[in-house]
Enzyme design. Structure first.
Site, mmCIF file in Angstrom:
data_model
loop_
_atom_site.group_PDB
_atom_site.id
_atom_site.type_symbol
_atom_site.label_atom_id
_atom_site.label_comp_id
_atom_site.label_asym_id
_atom_site.label_seq_id
_atom_site.Cartn_x
_atom_site.Cartn_y
_atom_site.Cartn_z
ATOM 1 N N ASP A 318 -3.077 -2.873 -12.437
ATOM 2 C CA ASP A 318 -2.965 -2.553 -11.015
ATOM 3 C C ASP A 318 -4.202 -1.748 -10.625
ATOM 4 O O ASP A 318 -4.942 -1.252 -11.481
ATOM 5 C CB ASP A 318 -1.662 -1.774 -10.742
ATOM 6 C CG ASP A 318 -1.299 -1.768 -9.256
ATOM 7 O OD1 ASP A 318 -2.072 -2.275 -8.425
ATOM 8 O OD2 ASP A 318 -0.209 -1.236 -8.919
ATOM 9 N N GLU A 518 3.414 2.781 -0.663
ATOM 10 C CA GLU A 518 3.117 3.562 -1.862
ATOM 11 C C GLU A 518 3.424 5.047 -1.659
ATOM 12 O O GLU A 518 4.395 5.403 -1.002
ATOM 13 C CB GLU A 518 1.681 3.297 -2.309
ATOM 14 C CG GLU A 518 1.477 1.789 -2.589
ATOM 15 C CD GLU A 518 0.183 1.463 -3.279
ATOM 16 O OE1 GLU A 518 -0.142 2.149 -4.255
ATOM 17 O OE2 GLU A 518 -0.488 0.492 -2.873
HETATM 18 C C1 BGC Z 1 -4.720 -1.220 -1.340
HETATM 19 C C2 BGC Z 1 -3.620 -0.679 -2.138
HETATM 20 C C3 BGC Z 1 -4.158 0.412 -3.000
HETATM 21 C C4 BGC Z 1 -4.823 1.462 -2.152
HETATM 22 C C5 BGC Z 1 -5.485 2.454 -3.032
HETATM 23 C C6 BGC Z 1 -5.232 -0.144 -0.467
HETATM 24 O O1 BGC Z 1 -6.215 -0.641 0.357
HETATM 25 O O2 BGC Z 1 -4.258 -2.283 -0.630
HETATM 26 O O3 BGC Z 1 -3.109 -1.712 -2.858
HETATM 27 O O4 BGC Z 1 -3.189 1.036 -3.751
HETATM 28 O O5 BGC Z 1 -5.745 0.886 -1.268
HETATM 29 O O6 BGC Z 1 -6.370 3.268 -2.333
HETATM 30 C C1 BGC Z 2 -0.149 -1.664 -5.664
HETATM 31 C C2 BGC Z 2 0.191 -3.070 -6.052
HETATM 32 C C3 BGC Z 2 -0.659 -4.044 -5.313
HETATM 33 C C4 BGC Z 2 -2.111 -3.708 -5.493
HETATM 34 C C5 BGC Z 2 -3.036 -4.611 -4.720
HETATM 35 C C6 BGC Z 2 -1.610 -1.419 -5.748
HETATM 36 O O1 BGC Z 2 -1.934 -0.170 -5.249
HETATM 37 O O2 BGC Z 2 0.521 -0.781 -6.516
HETATM 38 O O3 BGC Z 2 1.544 -3.320 -5.806
HETATM 39 O O4 BGC Z 2 -0.401 -5.337 -5.756
HETATM 40 O O5 BGC Z 2 -2.348 -2.385 -5.081
HETATM 41 O O6 BGC Z 2 -2.955 -4.406 -3.372
#
Ligand code: BGC
Ligand code: BGC
Length: 807
Positions: A318, A518
Site C-alpha cells: 500500500d 482514511e
Molecule cells: C491517496 C491515498 C493516500 C494518500 C496519502 C491520497 O492522494 O489517494 O490513497 O493514502 O494520498 O497521502
Molecule cells: C489506501 C488504499 C488505497 C491506496 C491507493 C492507500 O492510502 O490505504 O486503500 O488503495 O491508498 O489509493
C-alpha cells in the site's frame, strides 16, 4: 565487544519487562486453514512465464515491481523503466484535472499501454496494468454509478446483490481502460472510532467472508468459467492484509495487538472468502501487528498467505507502506520485498526505489529467486487476465463504450442496494411510511447533497469539495423524496434551515457525518456532535411536526439525544448516488401502504453508551442499544422509549480543522506584537479574522497539550489557509519559520485565495523540533513590517502542492 554485550542485554531486559504480559507474537502455519484456489495453475501459462523470465533483463524485472502514481510518471517513463503497473490514488486524475472525462482516462490508459508494449529495440513487451480505488463503483469518474459504501452493503446481507455490484463496477471500469480494482476492503472493523469503518462490510467475520467472496466473483467473474477475468471483468484486490480493522483505539495505520487466533478467526475471514473466489491480488495493510508493520511481516505475508493459504497472485504494497518498515524509507526497502511484497506502491519516489532495488538484487540483499517469484506472479496474473493478447485498452471489448457508464440498468442495481441497506431503528406511532399524498418538509444539510451521501473515495480522496453538479445522473435524497411524494399527489418542500410558511404533515431531516477517508475519519469518540441538527430537530418537534431522521454515517454512532427528538430514525449509512432508493422505502403509496419494506439489518452493533467504542456481538458484556442483526420492518410495532443522554464524561474529538468561522477546540488563537486582529463577516456570520501588522508581530494557533501530527505529516498533508490579502507584505513573512513572502506577494488584493504549505516543509514546530509527534503551535505567522490579510479557514488537508516554498 564488552560494551556491545552490555547494551544488548539491557535491551533484552527492557523488552522482557515491557512485553511480559503480552502473549507471544508467534505464528504457526499449522494453526491456519488451507484454501484450495478455484483458479488452477495452468501449465501453459507457467511455461510461458518461464520463457519470458529467461529473456528479461534485470532492469525489466525491476520495472515490474515498481508502481508509481499517474501524477508522477509519464508514458515515456513506463517504456524506459519497463514499469509493470501504475495507480491513481484518490484525487489522482489524468492530467491532474478533477473533471477529467472518461475519454481522458481511456486515452491515458492507451498511452501507458502503448508505451509498455513499445519495444522495437528487442526488449520484452509486457502490458502495463492500472490500479484504481473503485471501492463503491468506479468512484473517481464523473457520471459513474456509485453504490452504498461497504457498511451499507453489509446491512443488505444480500450476497447475490454484491456479486451484481461487482459486475457493474467492472463494466464501468473497463470502458475507461482500467483493469485492476483496489477493492474490496475486507477489513472486519472492530473499533468504530476507525476512520475506515465504512469501508468494512461488518464487525462479523462470517458476513465479511461471504460478501467478500461474492464481490470478488462479481469483479473477476466466476472462477473456472469461461468469462473469468474476461473483457468485462477486472482484477480484484482484497485489502488490507492483515488486521487493519483491529488496531488499538481504531487508529488508522495503527497497531493490531490481536492473538494469532483472533487474527485468523476474525481478521483473516475476508481473505478466506476472497481466496475461495480466486482473488488475483491482495494489498498489504499499512497497520502493524504487535508493533511491527505488516509490510515487513514475512511470516504472515509469505508463510501464511502465500504458502498456507495458497495465494499465487500479486501481493501489492500500500501507499509507501514499505517506507514505514523499520530501517526503510520510501526509496529503499529490501526488507518488505523479502517479506513477500511483489509490487511496491511508491507513488512519488519511484525512481530512487527502482535504483535501490536494482542495486539490492545485484548485491544479493534481495535474492534473485525472490525477484523472479514476484515477477512470475505478476506475469501469471497478467496472462490469466489475457492482457498479452487484449490489445490496447480502447480496443478491448468495452473500451470507449462510455454510454455504459451510469446507465439506468446500473443505477437500478445501486438503487436496489440503497433500499436494502437502510436500517429502521425507530418508528414510534408508525410515523413511517409517509403517505404519498402528504405535505413533507425535507431539511438538514444532507438532504440535497449527493457528495455528503456518498462519503469518502468519491471523485476526491476525502470525498470533499463536491457539488450535485459533479454527479450527473445521480439523485439526491431530497430529489427522490420529492418525486415519490409528488407522483402520489402530495407536496414536498426543501428548506435548508427547516423554516416553513405552511406547517407540513411531517418533516424529514437528513444529517450526519461529512465525508472523510482514511485517518481523517479517525475519531476519539463515537458521539455524533451535530449541535445544529439537534437544534433543528427540536424546533420542528416544538412546532408539533413529526420528525423522521435520516442519519448519514460511516459507522454506528451514539445518537441518543437525536433518537429522542425523532419519531422515526433511519440509519442510511452512505448510500451513494442513487438517493431515490431511500424514498422507495420511506414513502408509501397514496393510501400510506408501503411500496417497499425495510430489509436492512445492522451489520454493526449500535451503541447504547457513548463509551461503547468497541462493541461487537459475541463479546462478553454485550449490551448494545440495537444488537447486530437488528432492523425493524413495517410489520413491527415497537415503541422506543426516551433514552438517557449523558455522555458519561466522554471528551469530544479533534478534527483536522483548526479554524473555521472560529477557532476549533482545543486550539486557541492569539495575536501579539504590533498586530491588531478583528472578527469580520465572511460567508458565514463572523466567519473570519482580519489581521493587520504595523510592525513586528505574530498570530498563532496553539494548544496547551502537544498534539501528535505524525500521521498528518506521513500522509503529506499541507497546512492550508483560506485568506484574502488586503495589504501586500513589506517585510519577509514567515509561516512556522518558512518564508512565504513570495507566495503572498503574487496574490491579488481583495480576493479570497488558498495558501498551502506541506507539513514536511516545516523544519520544526515550536516545542516540537522536528518531531511531529509533539506539536503545540502548528501555526505561527510572523512578519516585521506592514501586512494586512483576512483569513476564514485553517486546516490540514491534502493539496496538489509538491515542492516547498522557496525551493
Ligand atoms: C491517496 C491515498 C493516500 C494518500 C496519502 C491520497 O492522494 O489517494 O490513497 O493514502 O494520498 O497521502
Ligand atoms: C489506501 C488504499 C488505497 C491506496 C491507493 C492507500 O492510502 O490505504 O486503500 O488503495 O491508498 O489509493
Amino acid at each position: 565487544m564488552m560494551l556491545i554485550r552490555v547494551v544488548a542485554s539491557a535491551v533484552v531486559l527492557l523488552f522482557v519487562t515491557v512485553d511480559s504480559t503480552a502473549r507471544p507474537s508467534v505464528i504457526n502455519p499449522e494453526n491456519w486453514p488451507q484454501v484450495e484456489s478455484p483458479v488452477r495453475r495452468d501449465p501453459a501459462i507457467e511455461k510461458r512465464v518461464t520463457e519470458l523470465l529467461a529473456r528479461m533483463t534485470l532492469e525489466e524485472k525491476i520495472g515490474q515491481v515498481i508502481q508509481p502514481s499517474i501524477i508522477n510518471v509519464t508514458p515515456a517513463d513506463v517504456k524506459n523503466y519497463h514499469l509493470g503497473s501504475i495507480l491513481n490514488g484518490g484525487g489522482g486524475w489524468p492530467g491532474d484535472v478533477r473533471k477529467a472525462t472518461p475519454a481522458d482516462w481511456l486515452n491515458l490508459a492507451d498511452a501507458f499501454f502503448d508505451a509498455s508494449m513499445d519495444h522495437a529495440d528487442g526488449g520484452v513487451a509486457i502490458p502495463v496494468i492500472w490500479g484504481s480505488d473503485a471501492v463503491h463503483g468506479h468512484s473517481n469518474i464523473v457520471g459513474a454509478t456509485l453504490f452504498p459504501q461497504n457498511i451499507g452493503l453489509g446491512a443488505t446481507r444480500n450476497p447475490a446483490l454484491l456479486r451484481r455490484i461487482g459486475e457493474v463496477t467492472a463494466v464501468e471500469m473497463r470502458t475507461t481502460g482500467i483493469d485492476w480494482d483496489f477493492s474490496p476492503v475486507v477489513a472486519v472493523a472492530r473499533d468504530d472510532r476507525w476512520g475506515r469503518t465504512y469501508e468494512s462490510y461488518s464487525e462479523d467475520p462470517e458476513l465479511v467472508r461471504e460478501l467478500a467472496r461474492k464481490m470478488v466473483e462479481g469483479l473477476q467473474g466466476p472462477p473456472r468459467a469461461k468469462g473469468f477475468l474476461g473483457g468485462d471483468r477486472v482484477i480484484a484486490a482484497a485489502k488490507h492484509f492483515l488486521g487493519d480493522g483491529g488496531t488499538e483505539e481504531g487508529k488508522d495505520q495503527g497497531d493490531n495487538l490481536s492473538s494469532e487466533a483472533a487474527l485468523r478467526d476474525i481478521h483473516a475471514a475476508g481473505y478466506i472468502g476472497a481466496l475461495q473466489a480466486g482473488v488475483q491480488s491482495i494489498m498489504v495493510s499499512l497497520s502493524s501487528w504487535r508493533g511491527e508493520k505488516m509490510h515487513g511481516q514475512k511470516t504472515l505475508l509469505t508463510d501464511i498467505l502465500k504458502k498456507r493459504l495458497g495465494f499465487d497472485g500479486i501481493l501489492v504494497g500500500d501507499w509507501n507502506g514499505h517506507g514505514q518498515v523499520s530501517g526503510c524509507s520510501n526509496a529503499s526497502c529490501a526488507k518488505a520485498f523479502n517479506a513477500g511484497i511483489d509490487i511496491f506502491m511508491v507513488p512519488e519516489d519511484w525512481k530512487a526505489l527502482y535504483d535501490n532495488t536494482l542495486a539490492q538484487v545485484r548485491s544479493g540483499e534481495i535474492p534473485q529467486k525472490r525477484l523472479d517469484d514476484a515477477v512470475r506472479r505478476i506475469l501469471r496474473v497478467k496472462m490469466r487476465a489475457g492482457l498479452f493478447e487484449a490489445g490496447k485498452p480502447s480496443a478491448r471489448p468495452l473500451g470507449g463504450q462510455f454510454a455504459r457508464i451510469g446507465t439506468r440498468e446500473h443505477r437500478d442495481v445501486a438503487r436496489q442496494a440503497v433500499r436494502e441497506s437502510i436500517v429502521l431503528l425507530k418508528n414510534n406511532n408508525a410515523t413511517l411510511p409517509i403517505a404519498g399524498g402528504k405535505h413533507v418538509l425535507v431539511t438538514g444539510d444532507g438532504a440535497d447533497n449527493i457528495g455528503k451521501q456518498s462519503g469518502g473515495w468519491t471523485l476526491t480522496w476525502q470525498g470533499d469539495g463536491n457539488t450535485n453538479a459533479d454527479f450527473p445522473g445521480g439523485t439526491s435524497i431530497w430529489a427522490g423524496i420529492r418525486s415519490a411524494i409528488e407522483s402520489a399527489g402530495g407536496r414536498a418542500t426543501l428548506s435548508a434551515d427547516g423554516s416553513f410558511t405552511e406547517k407540513p404533515d411531517v418533516a424529514v431531516i437528513v444529517f450526519g457525518e461529512s465525508p472523510y477517508a482514511e485517518f481523517q475519519g479517525d475519531r476519539k469518540t463515537i458521539v455524533y456532535e451535530g449541535e445544529d441538527d439537534l437544534a433543528l430537530l427540536r424546533r420542528l418537534r416544538k412546532a408539533g411536526i413529526p420528525t423522521v431522521s435520516l442519519f448519514l454515517s460511516g459507522r454506528p454512532m451514539w445518537v441518543n439525544p437525536f433518537l429522542n427528538e425523532s419519531d422515526a430514525f433511519v440509519a442510511a449509512w452512505l448510500p451513494g448516488t442513487e438517493g431515490d432508493g431511500v424514498a422507495d422505502v420511506l414513502v408509501g403509496d397514496g393510501e400510506g401502504k408501503p411500496r417497499h419494506d425495510f430489509r436492512g439489518k445492522l451489520a454493526f452493533s449500535w451503541p447504547k453508551l457513548a463509551t461503547q467504542v468497541v462493541l461487537n456481538h459475541g463479546q462478553t458484556k454485550y449490551d448494545p442499544l440495537f444488537p447486530f442483526g437488528f432492523g425493524l420492518t413495517y410489520k413491527d410495532a415497537k415503541t422506543l422509549a426516551a433514552l438517557p443522554v449523558d455522555t458519561g464524561g466522554v471528551q469530544l474529538s479533534r478534527p483536522g480543522i483548526l479554524f473555521s468561522g472560529g477557532v476549533v477546540a482545543p486550539w486557541k488563537l492569539a495575536a501579539s506584537g504590533a498586530v491588531t486582529m478583528k472578527t469580520v463577516d465572511t460567508d458565514v456570520q463572523e466567519g473570519g479574522r482580519s489581521v493587520d501588522w504595523t510592525g513586528a508581530g505574530e498570530v498563532t494557533i496553539r494548544n496547551e497539550q502537544p498534539v501528535d501530527l505524525t500521521r498528518e505529516s506521513n500522509d503529506d498533508l499541507s497546512l492550508v489557509i483560506d485568506l484574502m490579502m488586503r495589504k501586500a507584505p513589506a517585510a519577509p513573512v514567515l509561516l512556522n519559520g518558512v518564508d512565504i513572502t513570495s507566495m503572498l506577494r503574487v496574490l491579488p488584493l481583495g480576493e479570497w485565495k488558498t495558501v498551502s504549505v506541506r507539513l514536511r516543509c516545516f523544519e520544526g514546530f515550536e516545542g516540537a523540533g522536528t518531531k511531529m509527534s509533539r506539536v503545540r503551535v502548528p501555526v505561527r505567522l510572523a512578519t516585521s513590517g506592514q501586512l494586512g490579510l483576512t483569513f476564514s479557514r485553517v486546516r490540514f488537508a491534502r493539496t496538489a502542492q509538491t515542492g516547498c516554498p522557496g525551493s
